[in-house]
Structure formats: structure tokens, C-alpha cells
Design a protein around this motif. Structure first.
Motif, mmCIF file in Angstrom:
data_model
loop_
_atom_site.group_PDB
_atom_site.id
_atom_site.type_symbol
_atom_site.label_atom_id
_atom_site.label_comp_id
_atom_site.label_asym_id
_atom_site.label_seq_id
_atom_site.Cartn_x
_atom_site.Cartn_y
_atom_site.Cartn_z
ATOM 1 N N ASP A 195 0.659 -0.877 -0.117
ATOM 2 C CA ASP A 195 0.072 -0.378 -0.347
ATOM 3 C C ASP A 195 0.733 1.230 0.242
ATOM 4 N N ASN A 196 1.898 1.238 -0.475
ATOM 5 C CA ASN A 196 3.136 1.690 0.004
ATOM 6 C C ASN A 196 3.201 3.366 -2.058
ATOM 7 N N ILE A 197 2.595 4.464 -2.102
ATOM 8 C CA ILE A 197 2.588 4.750 -3.449
ATOM 9 C C ILE A 197 4.109 5.029 -3.811
ATOM 10 N N ALA A 198 5.737 4.671 -2.706
ATOM 11 C CA ALA A 198 6.639 5.565 -3.446
ATOM 12 C C ALA A 198 7.285 4.066 -3.531
ATOM 13 N N ALA A 199 6.150 2.838 -3.136
ATOM 14 C CA ALA A 199 7.229 1.694 -4.250
ATOM 15 C C ALA A 199 5.987 1.291 -5.080
ATOM 16 N N TYR A 200 5.418 1.502 -5.784
ATOM 17 C CA TYR A 200 4.669 1.221 -6.944
ATOM 18 C C TYR A 200 5.757 2.290 -7.595
ATOM 19 N N VAL A 201 6.354 3.896 -7.412
ATOM 20 C CA VAL A 201 6.622 4.308 -8.208
ATOM 21 C C VAL A 201 8.242 3.649 -8.537
ATOM 22 N N VAL A 202 8.806 2.585 -7.122
ATOM 23 C CA VAL A 202 9.791 2.641 -7.792
ATOM 24 C C VAL A 202 9.794 0.640 -8.512
ATOM 25 N N TYR A 203 8.560 0.401 -8.524
ATOM 26 C CA TYR A 203 8.059 -0.586 -9.153
ATOM 27 C C TYR A 203 8.428 -0.011 -10.749
ATOM 28 N N PHE A 204 7.703 0.537 -10.875
ATOM 29 C CA PHE A 204 7.449 1.134 -12.805
ATOM 30 C C PHE A 204 8.761 1.676 -12.763
ATOM 31 N N ILE A 205 9.473 2.197 -12.032
ATOM 32 C CA ILE A 205 11.002 2.354 -12.536
ATOM 33 C C ILE A 205 12.048 1.474 -13.036
ATOM 34 N N VAL A 206 11.618 0.139 -12.220
ATOM 35 C CA VAL A 206 13.085 -1.361 -12.537
ATOM 36 C C VAL A 206 12.355 -1.735 -13.607
ATOM 37 N N PHE A 207 10.820 -1.983 -13.327
ATOM 38 C CA PHE A 207 10.737 -3.081 -14.071
ATOM 39 C C PHE A 207 11.008 -2.055 -16.040
ATOM 40 N N SER A 208 10.408 -0.782 -15.668
ATOM 41 C CA SER A 208 10.284 0.053 -16.964
ATOM 42 C C SER A 208 11.328 0.308 -17.518
ATOM 43 N N PHE A 209 12.790 0.067 -16.615
ATOM 44 C CA PHE A 209 14.331 -0.429 -17.663
ATOM 45 C C PHE A 209 14.138 -1.979 -17.456
ATOM 46 N N HIS A 210 14.259 -2.673 -16.908
ATOM 47 C CA HIS A 210 14.089 -3.764 -17.156
ATOM 48 C C HIS A 210 13.221 -4.580 -18.518
ATOM 49 N N PHE A 211 12.207 -3.898 -18.435
ATOM 50 C CA PHE A 211 11.989 -4.199 -19.718
ATOM 51 C C PHE A 211 11.523 -3.171 -21.202
ATOM 52 N N ILE A 212 12.943 -2.695 -21.202
ATOM 53 C CA ILE A 212 13.568 -1.244 -22.147
ATOM 54 C C ILE A 212 14.814 -2.741 -22.513
ATOM 55 N N ALA A 213 15.368 -3.166 -21.489
ATOM 56 C CA ALA A 213 16.670 -3.905 -22.113
ATOM 57 C C ALA A 213 15.551 -4.755 -22.766
ATOM 58 N N ASN A 214 14.892 -5.863 -21.909
ATOM 59 C CA ASN A 214 14.534 -6.524 -23.063
ATOM 60 C C ASN A 214 14.140 -6.708 -24.149
ATOM 61 N N ASN A 215 13.447 -5.867 -24.258
ATOM 62 C CA ASN A 215 12.475 -5.643 -25.802
ATOM 63 C C ASN A 215 13.853 -4.921 -26.530
ATOM 64 N N ARG A 216 14.878 -4.026 -26.094
ATOM 65 C CA ARG A 216 15.782 -3.702 -27.039
ATOM 66 C C ARG A 216 16.897 -5.316 -27.533
ATOM 67 N N ILE A 217 16.543 -6.398 -26.063
ATOM 68 C CA ILE A 217 17.591 -7.527 -27.067
ATOM 69 C C ILE A 217 16.237 -7.957 -28.130
ATOM 70 N N LEU A 218 14.930 -8.307 -27.745
ATOM 71 C CA LEU A 218 14.424 -9.219 -28.339
ATOM 72 C C LEU A 218 13.635 -8.291 -29.914
ATOM 73 N N HIS A 219 14.402 -6.607 -29.822
ATOM 74 C CA HIS A 219 13.905 -6.636 -30.537
ATOM 75 C C HIS A 219 15.207 -7.320 -32.017
ATOM 76 N N LEU A 220 16.148 -6.279 -31.113
ATOM 77 C CA LEU A 220 17.495 -6.894 -32.284
ATOM 78 C C LEU A 220 17.548 -8.587 -32.603
ATOM 79 N N THR A 221 17.448 -9.340 -31.694
ATOM 80 C CA THR A 221 16.949 -10.583 -32.324
ATOM 81 C C THR A 221 16.044 -10.857 -33.047
ATOM 82 N N HIS A 222 14.459 -10.773 -32.830
ATOM 83 C CA HIS A 222 13.382 -10.609 -33.860
ATOM 84 C C HIS A 222 13.562 -9.757 -34.890
#
Length: 246
Positions: free
Chosen positions: A139-166
Motif C-alpha cells: 500500500d506504499n505509493i513510493a513502492a509503486y514508483v520504484v516498481y515502475f522505474i525498475v521494471f520499465s528499465f528492465h523492459f527496455i533492456a529486454n525489449n531491445r534484445i528481443l528487437h535486435l534478435t527477432h
């Protein structure tokens, strides 16, 4: 926390759909961005996800497991290992298919069947991230912000590799599947009631997958990574987590 979680999910979908825009950046800027992303992801995994494995193990210990699972020590850690193994195996299949296609058909990407397998696996992965959003953020708004930042970072990295691969397969199909899989996971959480034990196994599996994908996609030496950017990302997320924990 319906509205904050929905906003995070919408943000994740936007990240998936528009990640390809980073290909317009010059190579040095892209390398710095990937290094920043990997530093933040590593900090989140080691300071938040991995310590939670102890809690998941306690949940499993208190639950009524099937007899053969009760004999397994650190059963939720085994679930994390399974996450590592699954995504490592899929990555190996993808690389093998790409090598074979390059040698036999002069293609620079894996086969369509491997693309379907990899996108399906990452759809499950993204679905878990959407499903576990509220469980891992509370129930922590700040935790949602961190979750968004971290997994957005993670998605960017994953998606970049998937795009380069496929290549165009990812642009035409993959990114949309992954964007809506996050939403699907979130919707399933809103309409279902998983047990604590199920959530523990899901979270453990996700932790293993995150660890493998960070090490596999974000840290390889050939990416010409930037150590200062990596440290900045790591410190930034570490500080945010400490603020939340306190």
C-alpha cells in the motif's frame, strides 16, 4: 490501490510499445542507457526480490505441501532456480536457431517457431510482473514508483534484445503481445484470489527469471557498457529502496 496500480500497468504498456524509439539514439548513448538500466535492476533484485525469498520460504514451510515437496529443502528457492533454467534454456534455443538460420538460409534471426516460444515465455513473465505488482508493492505509493522505474528499465533492456534478435517480427507482433500480457496479468490479479503459497511460488519463479534476464541481456561485456552509468543506476534504486524501507 486500484488507480496507482492501473497507472503503472498503463505505463508499462507504453514502454513496451515505444521502446523501439531508443534505436534512434547514437550507440554510445544507448550503451549508457543500458548500463543505467542494468545497475538499477541489479540493485532491485539484490535488495528487494532476493531477500523476499526468505519470506516465501516461510510461507511454504507453514503451508500444507504435497508429501514429495515437503521433503525438498528451500522449495521456493528451487522455484527461483526453475525460473533461471527456463529462461536460460529458451535463450539457448534462440541462439542455436539463429546460428543455424545464418548458416543454412543466410537469415539473421531465429526461426518463427522460436520467436513464438520466446514471446510466449516473456508474455508469461510479463503477466507475472503485472499480477504481482500489488503484492510486491503493498500500500506504499513510493513502492509503486520504484516498481515502475525498475521494471520499465528492465523492459527496455529486454525489449531491445528481443528487437535486435527477432527484428520486424518483434515490431509487428511481439511488442503488442508483451504490452497486453502485462495488462492481462494485472486483470487476473483483480478477479482472482491466489493463495499465499501460490503467490510465493510465482514470486520466486519471477525472481529467478529476472536474475537470469538481467545477467543475460543487460550485463554482457560486448555491450560496451558504461561503468559510471551502471553505478548511478544502482545507487539511485538502492537509495529509493532505503527510503521506502525506512
Amino acid at each position: 490501490m486500484f488507480i496507482p496500480s492501473l497507472l503503472v500497468i498503463i505505463g508499462f504498456m507504453i514502454v513496451h510499445i515505444f521502446t523501439n524509439a531508443i534505436k534512434r539514439l547514437e550507440k554510445r548513448m544507448t550503451n549508457r542507457l543500458v548500463s543505467l538500466v542494468s545497475g538499477g535492476s541489479i540493485a532491485y533484485v539484490l535488495l528487494h526480490l532476493v531477500p523476499e525469498l526468505t519470506h516465501y520460504q516461510d510461507v511454504a514451510h507453514e503451508a500444507a505441501l504435497v508429501p514429495w515437496l515437503e521433503k525438498v529443502d528451500y522449495v521456493t528457492y528451487m522455484s527461483a532456480l526453475l525460473g533461471v533454467a527456463v529462461f536460460y534454456g529458451i535463450n539457448q534455443l534462440s541462439e542455436k536457431s539463429e546460428r543455424e538460420n545464418r548458416r543454412k538460409e543466410n537469415l539473421t534471426r531465429p526461426s518463427v517457431s522460436i520467436f513464438a516460444l520466446e514471446i510466449s515465455a516473456f508474455a508469461l513473465y510479463n503477466g507475472l510482473i503485472g499480477y504481482l505488482l500489488q503484492e510486491l508493492s503493498g500500500d506504499n505509493i513510493a513502492a509503486y514508483v520504484v516498481y515502475f522505474i525498475v521494471f520499465s528499465f528492465h523492459f527496455i533492456a529486454n525489449n531491445r534484445i528481443l528487437h535486435l534478435t527477432h527484428e520486424d517480427l518483434y515490431t509487428r507482433i511481439g511488442r503488442w503481445v508483451l504490452a497486453f500480457s502485462v495488462l492481462t496479468g494485472w486483470i487476473l490479479y483483480e478477479v482472482t484470489h491466489a493463495s499465499d503459497l501460490t503467490l510465493a511460488f510465482m514470486s520466486s519463479f519471477l525472481t529467478g527469471g529476472v536474475v537470469l534476464n538481467i545477467l543475460n541481456d543487460e550485463l554482457p561485456e560486448e555491450r560496451e557498457s558504461s561503468f559510471p552509468a551502471f553505478i548511478v543506476g544502482m545507487i539511485f534504486i538502492a537509495v529509493l529502496l532505503q527510503v521506502i524501507i525506512v
